[in-house]
Design an enzyme around this catalytic site. Structure first.
Site, PDB file in Angstrom:
ATOM      1  CD  GLU A 113       3.903  70.744  31.581  1.00 14.72           C
ATOM      2  OE1 GLU A 113       4.899  71.455  31.622  1.00 14.72           O
ATOM      3  OE2 GLU A 113       3.897  69.515  31.799  1.00 14.72           O
ATOM      4  CE  LYS A 115      -1.491  61.509  31.252  1.00 14.24           C
ATOM      5  NZ  LYS A 115      -1.229  60.455  30.272  1.00 14.24           N
ATOM      6  CG  ASP A 117      -1.509  58.717  23.809  1.00 15.70           C
ATOM      7  OD1 ASP A 117      -0.949  58.135  24.755  1.00 15.70           O
ATOM      8  OD2 ASP A 117      -2.460  58.226  23.192  1.00 15.70           O
ATOM      9  CE1 TYR A 224       6.848  67.471  30.318  1.00 14.40           C
ATOM     10  CE2 TYR A 224       6.746  67.587  27.917  1.00 14.40           C
ATOM     11  CZ  TYR A 224       6.454  66.943  29.107  1.00 14.40           C
ATOM     12  OH  TYR A 224       5.776  65.750  29.062  1.00 14.40           O
ATOM     13  CE  LYS A 315      -5.292  59.069  30.443  1.00 15.85           C
ATOM     14  NZ  LYS A 315      -4.764  57.690  30.415  1.00 15.85           N
ATOM     15  CB  CYS A 409     -10.187  34.823  -2.491  1.00 16.88           C
ATOM     16  SG  CYS A 409      -9.407  36.352  -3.076  1.00 16.88           S
ATOM     17  CB  CYS A 412      -9.103  34.752  -7.264  1.00 15.12           C
ATOM     18  SG  CYS A 412      -8.428  34.061  -5.738  1.00 15.12           S
ATOM     19  CB  CYS A 427      -6.439  34.516  -1.079  1.00 12.21           C
ATOM     20  SG  CYS A 427      -6.496  33.932  -2.796  1.00 12.21           S
ATOM     21  CB  CYS A 433      -5.244  36.271  -5.972  1.00 12.78           C
ATOM     22  SG  CYS A 433      -6.432  37.278  -5.068  1.00 12.78           S
TER      23      CYS A 433
END
Length: 669
Positions: A113, A115, A117, A224, A315, A409, A412, A427, A433
């Protein structure tokens, strides 16, 4: 309609809706239109409101959520939920298979099957009805997340076919990549921190207190593993297929998600196929699982303290690619948070061409010790923007300069500030801005906020560039002549936009409050505040102490609200929206009495005369407040049968009064 007729109609609607739900979400067949389905669901909701005693705990109306869980109860697993032993080595898979054949006599079949996540879940069914859903927890006990699991459309509330009377089915709840990416895109647009990966997000979503939020996020599952004392199969593979006939979404052999084989060659073929093709899946996997099929052989092999000897997980190594760091650029969100982004040389990864990767914040840049033109290792784990996980130091030029986080920033030029306890730089020029201004307006018009038809992010940018709008209240001053002159905006589009603005004036207060974009005030918190304070004026004048008494409002949110309304521009925006006719107070229901005014009341146990819902409605109708947990501030508890001993003990220790159902009824008479 009398009660007898209601019982019959509710039964018919429930059967129909469960049937349509199974066809649509499990078999991918649409037998009725969305409109017809919604009409039947709406009818059922109406009947359940009219006849609350007939509302079943597994009604199809539970799919939209709405239950609030203050604390998830810990429940012991009937069958321990063991972890699998893992390996990254094909040689160890061969060794495991050889060991199995030596330990059990006769022919051995294996089931392969994917695996997934996600989050392991165990769901109990009694007489075909879902009764309980528990997380893995520590393997011996987990948390009861039933209310949230019931919102997942691919998990049946009622079964069909020849199922066991009592059994548990296990599997994995996960975030489909499409749903996860859509959620992160929405968070990115709102200037919120992106979720790191689908697995953690699925786990966090299952623990949310408001099940209606869980319902909106679009979790999915495969189930399952069947456990019970009287199963109609002698092996795992047949049990999975049986579960499909009972109405579960299972990993099917047709999609190559499931395979039975009697050889190590068959196992390796499955491993190699999915190692090559996993990027094409609409969900994430991190490997495959191999199990001995026969239940008798499983029992003979037994378990170690932590893992079954009859199963093993292989894995996959996380997919990685190297790319050259061409530049680091910076994005400004609507809250002023500045996020660094790595611009990379194009590289193929996970089935897509990657050119950008998130760097999250200054700490991440320093942790990676990034230098200009570094060769970096990139991983893609389902995020919209992949991430850099390391640097190839052998490729770094001797004179390469270290990447330093910007001090001003990028939009601006305002100096950036890192707030105490925060990972981001901000900012603070929120009124000047440009991306912060347009970001707040885009948040205001978004689906979960004002949901204004006919206007999107591009139109907001155009209106701002033309000088027609500078904040959300300016939207309601727009004229047809202004709109129709925009690029790609004809008469019909202009009229649709104006109609969308007009229709938005009916949006209830809690969503208007969320739309204002007060920092840290999300959708759920906005609902809590609206319910507690009733109108915007009460919120503006609320003291810090008053704010933190509201459910889910802590120190950070209370301070943020007060700071928001200290800014004159924010107050002007509210006044402008008020003038436009938006809803800034909730509709108050006329109270039956004020006998419970100022009282916080807990309802606990099973009742004879009134349902829990009716009791809670009666509390609110008489001026009281429903609370979910007992504290020193609790006025009294309405206790029914089977009140939990822990609650009873806590009530006694705090000196909280306990009243019976009949005493409460007398109280409100």
């Amino acid at each position: 309609m009398n009660t007898k007729e209601a019982v019959k109609r509710i039964e018919d609607l429930t059967k129909e809706l469960n049937h349509y739900n199974h066809l649509y979400y499990i078999e991918n067949v649409s037998e009725v239109s969305d409109f017809e389905y919604d009409q039947r669901l709406k009818e059922l909701q109406g009947l359940e409101e009219q006849f609350p005693d007939l509302a079943a705990s597994n009604s199809p109306t539970k799919r939209v959520g709405g239950d609030i869980t203050k604390k998830f109860k810990t429940v012991k697993h009937e069958y321990p939920m063991l972890s699998l032993s893992n390996t990254y080595s094909e040689e160890e898979i061969v060794e495991w298979e050889n060991r199995v054949k030596k330990l059990v006599p006769g022919k051995v079949n294996y089931v392969c099957e994917l695996k997934y996540d996600g989050v392991a879940i165990g769901i109990r069914y009694e007489n075909g009805a879902l009764t309980q859903a528990i997380t893995r927890g520590d393997g011996s006990k987990g948390e009861n997340v039933s209310a949230n699991v019931k919102t997942i459309r691919t998990i049946p509330l009622h079964l069909k076919g020849n199922f066991p009377e009592v059994f548990e089915i296990r599997g994995e709840i996960f975030f489909p990549l499409e749903s996860f990416n859509a959620l992160n895109k929405s968070r990115e647009e709102n200037g919120e921190e992106l979720f790191a990966n689908p697995r953690n997000s699925a786990s966090g979503t299952l623990k949310l207190q408001d099940s209606s939020v869980v319902a909106e996020r679009g979790l999915d599952c495969f189930l399952y593993g069947v456990y019970g004392t009287d199963l109609p199969a002698d092996g795992h593979y047949k049990s999975v297929l049986n579960a499909g006939e009972w109405g579960f979404k299972i990993p099917t052999p047709e999609k190559k998600y499931l395979k039975r084989t009697d050889s190590i060659e068959g196992i390796m073929e499955f491993i190699h196929y999915w190692d090559r093709n996993r990027a094409d899946l609409p969900f994430e996997i991190d490997g495959v699982v191999i199990k001995v099929d026969d239940y008798g052989q499983q029992e003979e092999l037994g378990n170690t303290a932590k893992s079954p000897r009859w199963a093993i997980a292989y894995k996959f190594k996380t997919e990685q690619a190297s790319a050259e760091l061409e530049a680091v650029t910076y994005q400004v969100g609507r809250t002023g948070a500045v996020t660094p982004v790595a611009n990379l040389s194009a590289v193929a990864l996970g089935g897509t061409i990657v050119r950008r990767a998130s760097l999250y914040n200054e700490d991440q840049i320093n942790k990676l010790d990034l230098h200009e033109n570094d060769t970096v290792y990139v991983e893609k784990g389902g995020e919209i923007i992949p991430k850099i996980v390391g640097v190839d130091l052998t490729q770094r030029a001797p004179d390469a300069k270290k990447i330093e986080f910007i001090s001003n920033c990028p939009e601006c030029e305002e100096p950036l500030k890192r707030l105490e306890g925060e990972a981001h730089h901000y900012c603070l020029n929120d009124l000047g801005c440009p991306p912060q201004i347009t970001g707040r307006i885009i948040h205001f018009i978004s689906r979960k906020a004002m949901d204004i038809e006919g206007i999107g992010a591009e139109t907001v940018e155009l209106l701002f560039a033309e000088g027609f709008i500078h904040n959300s209240s300016d939207l309601y001053t727009l004229t047809f002549d202004q709109i129709v002159g925009l690029e790609r905006m004809g008469d019909k589009s202009a009229n649709n936009l104006l109609k969308g603005l007009q229709d938005s004036k009916e949006i209830p207060f809690e969503r208007v409050l969320f739309a204002l974009g007060i920092r840290h005030v999300g959708e759920t918190v906005a609902k809590k505040i609206a319910k507690a304070l009733k109108n915007i004026d009460a919120l503006r004048s609320a003291t810090y102490d008053e704010l933190i008494t509201i459910d889910e409002v802590g120190e950070k949110i209370a301070i943020s609200i007060q700071q928001h309304f200290l800014q004159a521009e924010n107050v002007q925006i509210v006044e402008g929206l008020k003038t436009a006719g938006l809803q800034f107070e909730i509709e108050e229901k006329e109270l039956d009495s004020a006998v419970l005014e100022g009282k916080s009341i807990v309802v606990s146990g099973v009742f004879q005369t009134l349902s829990r819902k009716e009791l809670k409605e009666a509390i609110e109708a008489n001026g009281g407040k429903n609370v979910g947990s007992i504290s020193a501030k609790t006025s009294f508890i309405i206790a029914g049968d089977n009140m939990g001993p822990a609650k009873l003990e806590k009530a006694k220790s705090l000196g909280v009064e306990i009243v019976s159902e009949n005493e409460f009824i007398e109280m409100i008479k």
